[in-house]
Design a protein around this motif. Structure first.
Motif, PDB file in Angstrom:
ATOM      1  N   GLY A 193     -33.008  33.687  14.374  1.00 29.92           N
ATOM      2  CA  GLY A 193     -33.117  32.173  14.350  1.00 29.92           C
ATOM      3  C   GLY A 193     -34.304  31.782  14.961  1.00 29.92           C
ATOM      4  O   GLY A 193     -34.916  32.247  15.891  1.00 29.92           O
ATOM      5  N   LYS A 194     -35.115  31.003  13.929  1.00 33.29           N
ATOM      6  CA  LYS A 194     -36.415  30.266  14.356  1.00 33.29           C
ATOM      7  C   LYS A 194     -36.083  29.122  15.137  1.00 33.29           C
ATOM      8  O   LYS A 194     -35.201  28.406  14.826  1.00 33.29           O
ATOM      9  N   ASP A 195     -37.058  28.816  15.826  1.00 38.40           N
ATOM     10  CA  ASP A 195     -36.996  27.609  16.541  1.00 38.40           C
ATOM     11  C   ASP A 195     -37.818  26.444  15.886  1.00 38.40           C
ATOM     12  O   ASP A 195     -38.993  26.062  16.273  1.00 38.40           O
ATOM     13  N   THR A 196     -37.198  25.845  14.849  1.00 32.50           N
ATOM     14  CA  THR A 196     -37.977  24.958  14.046  1.00 32.50           C
ATOM     15  C   THR A 196     -36.917  23.885  13.697  1.00 32.50           C
ATOM     16  O   THR A 196     -35.654  23.867  13.776  1.00 32.50           O
ATOM     17  N   GLU A 197     -37.441  22.598  13.316  1.00 33.43           N
ATOM     18  CA  GLU A 197     -36.673  21.667  13.035  1.00 33.43           C
ATOM     19  C   GLU A 197     -35.778  21.697  11.704  1.00 33.43           C
ATOM     20  O   GLU A 197     -34.689  21.083  11.569  1.00 33.43           O
ATOM     21  N   GLU A 198     -36.093  22.517  10.666  1.00 29.17           N
ATOM     22  CA  GLU A 198     -35.177  22.868   9.744  1.00 29.17           C
ATOM     23  C   GLU A 198     -34.031  23.598  10.043  1.00 29.17           C
ATOM     24  O   GLU A 198     -32.829  23.435   9.849  1.00 29.17           O
ATOM     25  N   ASN A 199     -34.253  24.664  11.063  1.00 30.40           N
ATOM     26  CA  ASN A 199     -33.056  25.252  11.698  1.00 30.40           C
ATOM     27  C   ASN A 199     -32.142  24.429  12.465  1.00 30.40           C
ATOM     28  O   ASN A 199     -30.841  24.452  12.602  1.00 30.40           O
ATOM     29  N   LYS A 200     -32.741  23.425  13.225  1.00 30.50           N
ATOM     30  CA  LYS A 200     -31.875  22.377  14.135  1.00 30.50           C
ATOM     31  C   LYS A 200     -31.219  21.350  13.088  1.00 30.50           C
ATOM     32  O   LYS A 200     -30.045  21.238  13.410  1.00 30.50           O
ATOM     33  N   LYS A 201     -31.611  20.944  11.942  1.00 35.23           N
ATOM     34  CA  LYS A 201     -30.949  20.235  11.258  1.00 35.23           C
ATOM     35  C   LYS A 201     -29.614  21.114  10.369  1.00 35.23           C
ATOM     36  O   LYS A 201     -28.765  20.500   9.945  1.00 35.23           O
ATOM     37  N   ALA A 202     -29.864  22.270  10.299  1.00 35.70           N
ATOM     38  CA  ALA A 202     -28.686  23.159   9.746  1.00 35.70           C
ATOM     39  C   ALA A 202     -27.852  23.640  10.963  1.00 35.70           C
ATOM     40  O   ALA A 202     -27.046  24.449  10.484  1.00 35.70           O
ATOM     41  N   PHE A 203     -27.855  22.789  11.935  1.00 32.67           N
ATOM     42  CA  PHE A 203     -26.955  23.083  13.051  1.00 32.67           C
ATOM     43  C   PHE A 203     -26.966  24.704  13.474  1.00 32.67           C
ATOM     44  O   PHE A 203     -25.953  25.357  13.896  1.00 32.67           O
ATOM     45  N   TYR A 204     -28.246  25.256  13.380  1.00 30.88           N
ATOM     46  CA  TYR A 204     -28.513  26.536  13.732  1.00 30.88           C
ATOM     47  C   TYR A 204     -27.405  27.594  13.055  1.00 30.88           C
ATOM     48  O   TYR A 204     -26.769  28.232  13.639  1.00 30.88           O
ATOM     49  N   SER A 205     -27.321  27.338  11.675  1.00 25.27           N
ATOM     50  CA  SER A 205     -26.638  28.276  10.911  1.00 25.27           C
ATOM     51  C   SER A 205     -27.309  28.960   9.865  1.00 25.27           C
ATOM     52  O   SER A 205     -28.215  28.303   9.166  1.00 25.27           O
TER      53      SER A 205
END
Length: 384
Positions: A276-288
């Motif tokens: 998993g990346k530390d990105t805003e996109e990943n955060k918005k995906a609820f880290y999924s």
């Protein structure tokens, strides 16, 4: 529909998403103080374990058919199968078994016996044991995919019954893909019972996958160097935007920054280790992220309709000859499997992964050289 029910905070549909009972497979729904047994699904804690071994391809390339024969012989695949070897595990002393005592002694004893009988068996459907090679290093990897077996299925069915005013062991009414999510308040007695039972099923699934990997390592006479192990049908307590929520992932892999995951393709496609990346996109995906390639053809479309009296299928789009030709061309030794799991019924994994490139990085690309699954025409009552 899922986002309009209960105390929803948000949701995600991953690129491998497709229809699933009550919540899409590849779907993530985030709840505030609620949990959804229908969202977690019947195969509680279905997931993957992948292990890098100390072997190189050169050491096994001439004996792959014999290895796959031994995997098929030693490990139990199929519905309702019992493990020939009883597996003793301290999970059977877990205090969460008390949940079932609260439901009833008969249910407790019956489910515990079933769990003991099936621990270390793989099941059918899309569940597998794979032998894989790292495309860059020629390292030999092994991987598996399955969940909590009949124990998890009966647990899910029982709690769905209780949540809908029926008895735990009742036969549930007919289901629809469009069924509204069943939601339970987490701070209720029933919510706490389900949460604890789900965690017990999760521990059971981990133990089963550990056992099967140990069997394959024994067959290979190999040592494990590195492992990746996680669920993709589960509900997690997680903190997002400073608040704790329940994140229900059905066919979706957790991908918090730095978290590792295994994503499997079809029997004629690559699999990968991702981080998993530390990105805003990943955060918005609820880290999924995705858990596989995602189906583009139903089992019935691919294999045809089964007459369980005659044990024959009719009307399928994919023939056994087509499946065998495809996997042979890809260089795979296949044991078991039906055309409903052939490469033709899945998306290409790279295309699915590309859609999530902002959330995950690919660490290892693994090519299968051996795939073992339950035989064709296995009746599969367990929904994934």
């Amino acid at each position: 529909m899922c986002l309009n029910e209960g105390n929803t905070v948000g949701g995600v549909l991953c690129a491998d998403g497709h229809y699933g009972y009550s919540q899409p497979v590849g779907g993530v729904i985030v709840y505030d103080k609620q949990i959804s047994p229908s969202g977690v699904g019947y195969d509680i804690a279905c997931g993957n374990k992948a292990v890098k071994t100390n072997l190189k391809y050169e050491q096994i390339k001439n004996v792959v058919p014999a290895i796959m024969d031994e995997i098929a012989n030693r490990i139990s695949f199929g519905i309702g199968r019992k493990n020939k070897e009883k597996v003793d595990h301290d999970l059977f002393d877990d205090p969460n078994w008390d949940v079932y005592k609260e439901i009833g002694k008969h249910e407790h004893d019956q489910l515990k016996k079933l769990a003991k009988d099936q621990l270390g068996t793989v099941g059918s459907g899309n569940h597998f044991v794979d032998l894989l090679i790292d495309e860059k290093t020629d390292d030999v990897w092994i991987a598996n995919h399955f969940g909590s077996r009949g124990f998890g299925h009966k647990t899910a069915s029982g709690f769905l019954n209780l949540a809908n005013g029926r008895k735990f062991a009742d036969r549930a009414p007919g289901e629809s893909m469009e069924q509204r999510p069943t939601l339970i308040d987490l701070d209720s007695d029933l919510g706490e019972m389900y949460y604890n039972a789900m965690h017990l099923a999760g521990r059971y699934a981990y133990a089963g996958r550990d056992y099967v990997i140990e069997q394959v390592l024994s067959i290979l006479e190999a040592e494990p160097l590195f492992e990746v192990h996680n669920h993709h049908n589960f509900a997690w307590k997680e903190t997002h935007n400073g608040k704790e929520y329940i994140v229900v992932r059905k066919g979706a892999t957790p991908s918090a920054p730095g978290q590792l995951g295994f994503v499997g393709g079809s029997m004629g496609d690559i699999s990968v280790i991702v981080r998993g990346k530390d990105t805003e996109e990943n955060k918005k995906a609820f880290y999924s992220t995705v858990h596989g390639a995602g189906r583009i053809m139903s089992r019935t479309q691919a294999a045809g309709r089964m007459n369980w009296k005659t044990k024959k299928r009719t009307g399928g789009k994919i023939t056994v000859e087509q499946m065998n030709e495809a996997v042979k061309k890809f260089g795979v030794e296949l044991r078991g499997a039906g055309t409903d799991e052939s490469p033709f019924v899945y998306r290409k994994l790279r295309e699915v992964l590309d859609a999530h490139s902002g959330t995950i990085e690919i660490l290892h690309v693994l090519k299968p050289i051996g795939v073992c699954m339950a035989g064709a025409n296995e009746f599969d009552p367990y929904k994934d």
